[in-house]
Design an enzyme around this catalytic site. Structure first.
Site, mmCIF file in Angstrom:
data_model
loop_
_atom_site.group_PDB
_atom_site.id
_atom_site.type_symbol
_atom_site.label_atom_id
_atom_site.label_comp_id
_atom_site.label_asym_id
_atom_site.label_seq_id
_atom_site.Cartn_x
_atom_site.Cartn_y
_atom_site.Cartn_z
ATOM 1 N N THR A 78 -66.463 81.002 3.180
ATOM 2 C CA THR A 78 -65.974 79.826 2.447
ATOM 3 C C THR A 78 -65.146 80.276 1.255
ATOM 4 O OG1 THR A 78 -68.018 79.730 1.149
ATOM 5 C CG2 THR A 78 -67.908 78.370 3.117
ATOM 6 N N ILE A 79 -64.130 79.501 0.943
ATOM 7 C CA ILE A 79 -63.285 79.803 -0.214
ATOM 8 C C ILE A 79 -64.092 79.612 -1.488
ATOM 9 C CG2 ILE A 79 -61.271 79.022 -1.522
ATOM 10 C CD1 ILE A 79 -59.970 78.328 1.141
ATOM 11 N N LYS A 80 -64.007 80.571 -2.377
ATOM 12 C CA LYS A 80 -64.750 80.517 -3.643
ATOM 13 C C LYS A 80 -64.028 79.588 -4.614
ATOM 14 C CE LYS A 80 -67.136 83.630 -6.808
ATOM 15 N NZ LYS A 80 -66.956 82.792 -7.986
ATOM 16 N N ALA A 81 -64.641 78.439 -4.878
ATOM 17 C CA ALA A 81 -64.050 77.494 -5.831
ATOM 18 C C ALA A 81 -64.151 78.063 -7.243
ATOM 19 C CB ALA A 81 -64.763 76.150 -5.744
ATOM 20 N N GLY A 90 -61.423 84.356 -4.213
ATOM 21 C CA GLY A 90 -62.130 85.181 -3.245
ATOM 22 C C GLY A 90 -62.915 84.311 -2.285
#
EC number: 6.5.1.3
Length: 827
Positions: free
Chosen positions: A112-115, A267
């Protein structure tokens, strides 16, 4: 979505373990914070641990959650909200190294895209009360200017209203499933981070749903996505790799550009399972760029606003950062409001984007642009390259009488036009850093290639001090891209200290008064032997595996011999420098040239006198060696402590009003300290022993203070500071406020480690140094004019022994934060 939860909710055992951990003094200690809920008369307890205690094989925590809220219910405590178990970056700890992951984990790997925002935990109570928490707090707070939990709740209510969902229904759904929704609140209008989240992208990004159990259990990403869609959250994008090989290829491809599908991201978070237990296992993969560059621009901007200095010490991105400052400084100078907002965290991204727009490139394009990369290379220092522009510093590591000055003079005599020699004994003022300032000033001359920084440097703290000064002062004297190589020369092999003691003593006797500070005829045998033994006792040999000794570019370890050792030393130094850095010693001088230089060094006579201790009866008496009156830890967080006291007494209107008046009238102490030892308390056997340990620890500082005192008495005209700062520290927490008619004091908690409570610059405990007072405390305010500060001892001991009468007020203070004090000698 999974079925409603039907398991056990009570976590009595976990609470018992947390309360036990709360009583620990060191590693693994738990900290509690009681929070009032915003929409209920109930309370929850936020539990947390020190960040550095997670992920340690030697520390077992009751729960590894970062963010843990338990109901304030002694009978049936339940977890109200729970964050993820702490997870680490690839390679950060042993169990996130690729080989460990390959052996112990199994796919599929959900990526998952790191918010990039602030974390928000959302849960519900059985009665439909909605609970929204930040990482470690919930409910109203008077101690912060931004309440993340309240901001997150407002955003949540907006999205629920847009979906026509009742807040209580949503809370009951979370309670029924016994879960915490974990989201990232990203909104530049509330708080800017590194990545940009304008209005159209702002919101709560749901990236996890955790079961409210002590052991980490979390929903699959498909279930998380379903909840996000149903309740109006923004979804985080999820990509699945079935094998570790596929995962690594995907991460490598994204890392090459610092982006995903053309979008800058910080990341990824990777979710998989452990082979042995099938439990969830998380780790992260963070990109270094362009975020390092963006953070660097933010820091240099803040530094310029605060100090009006554009000098920066970052090693990367020097060219483009200077271009950014060229653009940003005129804008900052034109508007104090922009500066004010920037320091509050607003306008950071806007200023960055304006620069990128003016430069005609994105951050990624700058990093990937060949021309700029070439300029970066040209403007950056290649710390491995040694050429005609490289300069050198030599730091001796020695004790008295090892011949470092004779050896240094020999080397300078061989290269009088390109080598220099600065002696610490020639520097008589109070500013110790003059040693490095004079060395760099000399090194800045075009013809000078090498300077010997002549001091014993027999302890780690002295070597560390030299490196710190060099880092701090270098660009005040030299062009920023000057590469300086630091050579260490160890004159005293640790296994020969006994032999060194005997030989160096004979050398000191032989040279008599031919030294700036150690003058045999004046000080006498007993005093000189004492000084030399002190150096030997405190000597810390070179350890190249430990800071600061691992910062030397070259270490030359000399042997120690009886006859002409300085001549032998000079030859060995020349040979080793010639091998390592032929640019500095292109050819080794002939033996007769070295011997001539050595004989000239023997004629050296000191021109500056430094006074140490006192002379004997046959000479003019020097003043008696003054020792400190007391030793204390000076508190660095004055304003924060005053604000904390205000918050903790806020519920008592009378105390609040009195304290407000005391502050306004200037009666509250302007400087706060914790007394560690006092000369008047050192009459009992144990106290006397402790006081002696303190004085032995700070012998060098006491001697230096006396040297400066004598110089001032001889007419330098400077008023000497009666406080001397050391490099040691004291960590402490506030326990309770004690207030009677005479004095206000704060009882503090120190480390209960039996070895001591003082730590050195390497964060290691100093054995035997503890607090002399039975109850460590801070004297906050004297309410009666004649009362002595020592009365604080009486008051605090009364409170601790429960001898509290109606005249004594006691208020428990928030002890969740660990404060730091610097150890000072007070004369």
């Amino acid at each position: 979505m999974p079925s409603p939860y039907d398991g056990k909710r009570t976590v009595t055992q976990l609470v018992n373990e947390l309360e036990k951990a709360e009583k620990l003094s060191g590693r693994g200690r738990a900290y509690r914070r009681v929070c009032d809920l915003s929409h209920s008369n109930k309370k929850v307890i936020s539990w947390k641990f020190n960040e550095w205690d997670y992920g340690k094989n030697t520390i077992t925590l009751p729960c590894n959650a970062r963010g843990l809220f338990i109901s304030d219910d002694t009978t049936n405590p339940v977890i109200v909200a729970r964050g993820y178990d702490k997870f680490f970056n690839v390679g950060e700890v042993n169990f996130t190294k690729w080989n460990w992951i390959e052996e112990n984990c199994t796919g599929p790997y959900d990526v998952t895209i790191k918010a990039n925002g602030c974390i928000i935990f959302i849960s519900g109570l059985e009665d439909g009360t909605l609970v929204v928490c930040s990482k470690h707090s919930t409910g109203p707070r008077a101690d912060v200017d931004r309440n993340h939990a309240e901001a997150g709740e407002k955003q949540l209510l907006r999205q629920l209203a847009a979906m026509n969902i009742n807040r209580s229904d949503f809370a009951r759904m979370l309670y029924t499933h016994n879960v915490t929704a974990v989201a990232e609140y990203c909104d530049d209008s509330f708080e800017e981070h590194i990545l940009e989240y304008p209005l159209e992208k702002a919101g709560l990004y749901l990236h996890g749903v955790n079961v409210n159990k002590a052991e980490f259990e979390t929903w699959d990403m498909k279930d998380v996505s379903q909840m996000a869609s149903k309740y109006g959250f923004r979804c985080v994008q999820c990509i699945t790799s079935n094998t570790l090989e596929d995962l690594k290829k995907f991460l490598d491809n994204c890392s090459a550009t610092g982006s995903f599908e053309g979008q800058e991201i910080e990341g990824f978070v990777i979710r998989c399972h452990l082979k042995s237990t099938e439990k969830p296992f998380f780790f992260k993969y963070k990109f270094e760029e362009p975020y390092l560059m963006y953070r660097q621009w933010r820091e240099v901007t803040k530094d310029y606003i605060s100090n009006k200095s554009r000098v920066f010490k970052f090693r990367k991105h020097k060219f483009i950062t200077n271009k950014y400052l060229d653009f940003a400084i005129p804008i900052l100078e034109s508007s104090p409001k922009i500066c004010e907002n920037y320091l509050k965290g607003f306008g950071v991204i806007e200023l960055r984007n304006k620069f990128l727009q003016s430069y005609g490139m994105s951050g990624l394009e700058i990093l990937n642009h060949e021309k700029v990369a070439e300029l970066e290379l040209k403007n950056a220092i290649d710390y491995d390259k040694v050429d005609e522009r490289t300069k050198f510093l030599i730091f001796p590591i020695s004790v008295i009488g090892c011949g470092k000055t004779t050896t240094s003079q020999t080397l300078v005599n061989l290269f009088p036009d390109s080598w220099g020699h600065i002696q610490n004994d020639d520097i008589t003022g109070k500013d110790k850093s003059q040693l490095m300032k004079k060395s760099l000033e000399l090194l800045s001359k075009k013809e000078i290639k090498c300077v010997i920084v002549d001091r014993n440097n027999h302890q780690f703290r002295e070597r560390k001090q030299l490196f710190e000064w060099l880092n701090e002062l270098k660009e005040d004297y030299l062009v920023y891209d000057t590469n300086i190589k630091v050579i260490g020369v160890s004159f005293a092999p640790y296994d020969k200290l006994s032999e060194i003691r005997d030989i160096t003593l004979q050398r000191v006797i032989k040279r008599g008064n031919n030294h700036q500070s150690i003058k045999w005829d004046e000080l006498g045998e007993k005093k000189v032997v004492g000084i030399m033994n002190g150096f030997l006792k405190r000597y810390q040999p070179v350890n190249l595996d430990k800071s600061p000794d691992n910062m030397f570019d070259l270490m030359i370890e000399l042997d120690f011999g009886q006859a002409d050792s300085s001549l032998t030393n000079a030859k060995q130094i020349l040979n080793e420098i010639h091998k390592a850095y032929p640019i500095l010693v292109p050819e080794i001088p002939k033996d007769d040239e070295i011997e001539t230089a050595f004989r000239r060094s023997l004629d050296y006579k000191p021109t500056v006198r430094k006074i140490v201790g006192k002379g004997n009866n046959n000479q003019q008496k020097t003043p008696k060696l003054i020792k400190p009156t007391y030793i204390s830890a000076k508190i660095e967080n004055y304003d924060e402590i005053i604000e904390l006291v205000k918050r903790c007494i806020a519920s008592d209107a009378e105390l609040t009003e009195k304290f407000k008046h005391l502050l306004a009238s200037g009666k509250v102490q302007k400087e706060l300290h914790i007394t560690l030892g006092h000369v008047m308390s050192s009459r009992e056997k144990e106290a006397k022993k402790l006081w002696k340990s303190y004085c032995n620890r700070y012998t060098d500082q006491i001697t230096e203070y006396n040297n400066n005192r004598i110089e001032n008495a001889q007419g330098s005209g400077n008023n000497q500071n009666t406080q001397v700062k050391t490099t040691d520290k004291l960590n402490f927490r506030l326990e309770k406020l004690c207030w009677d008619e005479k004095i206000i004091a704060i009882v503090v908690e120190l480390s209960k480690d039996k070895d001591g409570c003082i730590i050195d610059e390497n964060n290691e405990k100093i054995k035997g140094l503890c607090c002399q007072n039975k109850i460590p405390h801070i004297t906050l305010c004297k309410l009666e004019s004649g009362v002595k500060a020592v009365y604080s001892n009486v008051l605090c001991e009364k409170v601790e022994s429960a001898e509290v009468d109606e005249n004594i007020k006691v208020v428990k203070l928030d002890n969740s934060k660990e404060f730091v004090g610097s150890v000072y000698l007070n004369f």
